[in-house]
Design an enzyme around this catalytic site. Structure first.
Site, PDB file in Angstrom:
ATOM      1  N   HIS A  52      23.144  47.077  53.091  1.00  0.00           N
ATOM      2  CA  HIS A  52      22.126  47.771  53.894  1.00  0.00           C
ATOM      3  C   HIS A  52      22.162  47.273  55.332  1.00  0.00           C
ATOM      4  CE1 HIS A  52      19.170  44.424  54.030  1.00  0.00           C
ATOM      5  NE2 HIS A  52      19.448  44.207  52.765  1.00  0.00           N
ATOM      6  N   ASP A  63      19.545  47.757  57.615  1.00  0.00           N
ATOM      7  CA  ASP A  63      18.251  47.422  58.198  1.00  0.00           C
ATOM      8  C   ASP A  63      17.948  45.948  57.991  1.00  0.00           C
ATOM      9  OD1 ASP A  63      17.954  48.023  55.391  1.00  0.00           O
ATOM     10  OD2 ASP A  63      15.777  47.956  55.662  1.00  0.00           O
ATOM     11  N   GLU A  79      16.510  49.455  53.099  1.00  0.00           N
ATOM     12  CA  GLU A  79      16.443  48.680  51.852  1.00  0.00           C
ATOM     13  C   GLU A  79      15.301  47.673  51.856  1.00  0.00           C
ATOM     14  OE1 GLU A  79      17.106  45.379  49.051  1.00  0.00           O
ATOM     15  OE2 GLU A  79      16.984  45.299  51.239  1.00  0.00           O
ATOM     16  N   GLU A  80      15.001  47.099  52.999  1.00  0.00           N
ATOM     17  CA  GLU A  80      14.009  46.026  53.032  1.00  0.00           C
ATOM     18  C   GLU A  80      12.640  46.477  52.513  1.00  0.00           C
ATOM     19  OE1 GLU A  80      14.545  43.052  53.321  1.00  0.00           O
ATOM     20  OE2 GLU A  80      16.373  42.762  54.470  1.00  0.00           O
TER      21      GLU A  80
END
Length: 391
Positions: free
Chosen positions: A75, A77, A142-143
């Site tokens: 990811h 982010d 994703e976070e």
């Protein structure tokens, strides 16, 4: 192996520069536009066969046209930086000091993006793509919404992968799975009245107090389970009242429930019903609302079960061979304590394994960094995995 070592050595400066460049670009969740553009441009420069972009802004590089299909996901982010003045190095500088690159995302997980993008290129350069199709995905958000983007990616790919590699940092270990995660809400209602005469109303916060104690007791009980165990924490509490001199008539608590293997929705449903038993409270799974940098809105049902691969599964064997062949070290197996995008692929029955450069304890912390040697090793490991895995 000698050729792979030579090629990787020749490209160490390029890999370092690429990682520094994407670290320098702030890419908080939902704000990944510029880093996505840079990743796409790098894939184009490296001669990827095709590049797919989803409606949410994910970037997926495509290599090869074979039947055995592999996806390596990272990811792009990161969590925010709200303590930049406390960092030893600029969180967006990509400084390399004593072989370590510093910056937000260095471990979580732009280092894996750099490794996987170049691993795909090396696999093509070395002729390792015979009979293979490789997808290298740089996924978004994703976070805050782990699994959501990858689920969408898997639904949009021309071919369903036979294997998925999750590139979360793993401390030079191979991850066989992760604990799941459920975000849950509990609600109580009261009767509002003037704060000068609270006996005339019912305080919704007080109605919640017994449940809060039960949450703490539940967590203490979960920790007594042997082996992998779940956990629960009250992560947020809020109430509503017409003013600061009125009795609150609504209260909500949010629970972060981590799920061990075997803890299904039915298990959690029973647990939550017990938690509110004897009260007038209600509960539900939290629906997380989001907006991608492409301005597409969505809602994610926040219940993500755990997953675990067998140590003797072909995907595990292939990753062990790749790690040992690339590093000359013996491989170690473990399970991530946190949740990852792997929930999305295992929910679709796709064999999934985890390996990524980076240091787990550095994630979300000031002075986040990653050993550059781990980045170079991961590049070789991913390239060798592409060669080793066969459906």
């Amino acid at each position: 192996m000698d050729e792979l070592n030579r090629i990787c050595k020749d490209y160490e400066n390029e890999i370092t520069d690429f990682l520094r460049k994407i670290i320098s670009i702030q890419s908080y969740t939902g704000e990944e536009k510029e880093v996505a553009k840079t990743i796409k441009q790098t894939m184009e420069q490296l001669g990827y066969d095709d590049i797919i972009e989803t409606e949410y802004g994910d970037v997926i590089g495509v290599l090869g046209v074979g039947n055995t299909t592999i996806l390596i996901d990272s990811h792009m982010d990161t969590v925010v930086v709200n303590d930049a003045d406390q960092w030893k190095h600029d969180p967006f500088g990509g400084d390399v000091v004593n072989g370590k690159m510093y910056g937000r995302g260095a471990s979580d997980m732009k280092s894996a993006i750099a490794s996987s993008v170049y691993a795909g290129y090396f696999a093509k350069k070395m002729g390792l793509l015979t009979g293979k199709t490789v997808y290298v995905s740089a996924s978004v958000m994703e976070e805050d919404f782990d699994g959501f983007a990858l689920k969408n990616i898997l639904e949009k790919l021309p071919k369903k992968p036979d294997a998925v590699v999750i590139g979360e940092p793993s401390d030079r270990q191979i991850a066989l799975g992760h604990r799941g995660r459920a975000l849950l809400e509990v609600h109580t209602k009261g009767v509002s009245c003037h704060g000068s005469a609270p006996e005339n109303g019912v305080n919704a916060v007080y109605e919640m107090s017994e449940i809060i104690q039960r949450v703490n007791d539940l967590n203490n009980t979960l920790y007594k389970n042997e082996g992998q165990h779940g956990s629960v924490v009250l992560s947020k509490i809020e109430s509503t009242a017409v003013s600061l001199n009125a009795v609150p008539d609504e209260c909500t608590i949010y629970l972060d429930r981590r799920l061990a293997n075997g803890e299904t929705f039915q298990v959690i449903e029973k647990e939550m019903n017990t938690l509110i038993e004897g009260t007038k409270a209600s509960w539900n799974v939290y629906d997380a609302l989001g907006r991608s940098y492409t301005e597409k809105e969505f809602a994610m049902h926040s219940f993500m079960e755990s997953w675990a691969m067998d140590p003797e599964d072909p995907i595990t064997v292939a990753m062990k061979k790749a790690f040992e062949g690339a590093t000359g070290e013996g491989s170690k197996l473990f399970h991530w304590n946190f949740s990852t995008n792997g929930f999305a692929s295992t929910a679709k029955g796709i064999p999934t394994i985890g390996y990524g450069p980076g240091i787990m304890k550095c994630c979300h912390m000031k002075d986040e960094h990653c050993e550059m040697n781990d980045v170079f090793d991961a590049t070789r490991i991913y390239a060798k995995f592409i060669n080793e895995f066969n459906n």
